[in-house]
Design a protein around this motif. Structure first.
Motif: not given
Length: 259
Positions: A48, A198, A203
Motif C-alpha cells: 500500500t 492493506f 493484495t
C-alpha cells in the motif's frame, strides 16, 4: 536518487511518500515531479502507499515560481501537464496497490486533484479542498474535470470549479468527494490503521477491486458481468483466496501473502 523535495520510505509493507516543501505548501516543481516519479518506481514489496504533505498543507499544486515566466509572457502549459501531471495521475490510479491520501491541510489546484486520484482520501477536519484554477483563467487539470462530476455531480462540480470556493473536509466527505474526515489529532491513527490493514491484506484482490471499479465507467452492465466472471475465476485460484477461506473455516486471522 537522493531526494531533496520529498521524503520516502518503505516499512512493513507500507510505502510513505511525503511531499516536503512545507515553506511553499508542498507545491510542485520539476524536481519534485522527478523525485516523486522515481519513488513510485521504487515501491519494492510495498502493498500500500500513503501520500501526504509535510507541515500545515497537503499540496498547493504547481509552484508558479518554478516556471520562471515573466508576467504576461506566454507558456505552454499543455507541455507541463503532458510531461508531469498526467503521468502522475495515470500512475496513482493504476498502481496495483491501494493508495491512501493523508490530507493534513489545504489541497489546492493540482494538489486537490492529486489527492482525489488516490483510492481513499482521509482528511483532517481542518483541511480544505480548493479548485483554484478559475482565478487564473485555467481549467481543473490533473483529472479534475473528469473526477469532480463523477464524485459529486455536475452542479457541485461546476460550483467548485467556477467559483474556486474552499470546500471543508467535513463537507467534502458529506458530498462523497472523499472517504472520510476525522479530527486532526486522529488523522495519523486513522491512516496508519488503514495502511496496516492493506499491507497485510489480500493484495491481488485489492488490486483487482481498484482496477475494476476504476475501469467500470467505460463498460456496459453485460460487459462488466463478463469481466467479473473472469476476475472471480482468476482470483479463485490465488493463494490468498485459499488462505482466506481456510482462516474463516478455522476461525483464525488469515495470513495473506499477496499471491
Amino acid at each position: 536518487m537522493a531526494y531533496e523535495t520529498i521524503d520516502f520510505k518503505v516499512e512493513g509493507g507500507v510505502a510513505r511518500l511525503t511531499l516536503n516543501r512545507p515553506d511553499r505548501l508542498n507545491s510542485f516543481t520539476v524536481q519534485m515531479h522527478e523525485e516523486v516519479a522515481d519513488a513510485l518506481d521504487n515501491l519494492g514489496g510495498a502493498r500500500t502507499l500513503v501520500l501526504t504533505g509535510a507541515g500545515r498543507g497537503f499540496c498547493a499544486g504547481q509552484d508558479l515560481n518554478d516556471r520562471a515566466v515573466a508576467p504576461g509572457e506566454a507558456v505552454d502549459l499543455g507541455e507541463s501537464v503532458e510531461r508531469r501531471y498526467n503521468p502522475l495521475i495515470r500512475r496513482l490510479t493504476s498502481l496495483p496497490v491501494p493508495v491512501i491520501a493523508r490530507v493534513n491541510g489545504v489541497a489546492a489546484g493540482a494538489g486537490a486533484n492529486i489527492a482525489l486520484a488516490c483510492d481513499i482520501v482521509i482528511a483532517a477536519k481542518s483541511a480544505k479542498f480548493i479548485q483554484s484554477f478559475a482565478a487564473i483563467g485555467l481549467i481543473p487539470d490533473s483529472g479534475g474535470t473528469w473526477v469532480l462530476p463523477r464524485l459529486v455531480g455536475q452542479a457541485r462540480a461546476l460550483g467548485l470549479a467556477l467559483t474556486g470556493e474552499p470546500l471543508a473536509a467535513e463537507k467534502a466527505a458529506e458530498w462523497g468527494l472523499i472517504w472520510k474526515a476525522v479530527e486532526d489529532e486522529a488523522l495519523d491513527a486513522e491512516v496508519d490503521a488503514l495502511a496496516a490493514r492493506f499491507a497485510s491484506g489480500p493484495t491481488r484482490g485489492l488490486a483487482a477491486i481498484k482496477k475494476m471499479i476504476r475501469e467500470s465507467w467505460d463498460h456496459r452492465l453485460d460487459e462488466e458481468l463478463d469481466l467479473q466472471r473472469d476476475m472471480m475465476r482468476e482470483l479463485g485460484f490465488s493463494q490468498d483466496y485459499k488462505e482466506g477461506v481456510a482462516a474463516f473455516m478455522e476461525k483464525r486471522t488469515p495470513n495473506f501473502t499477496g499471491r
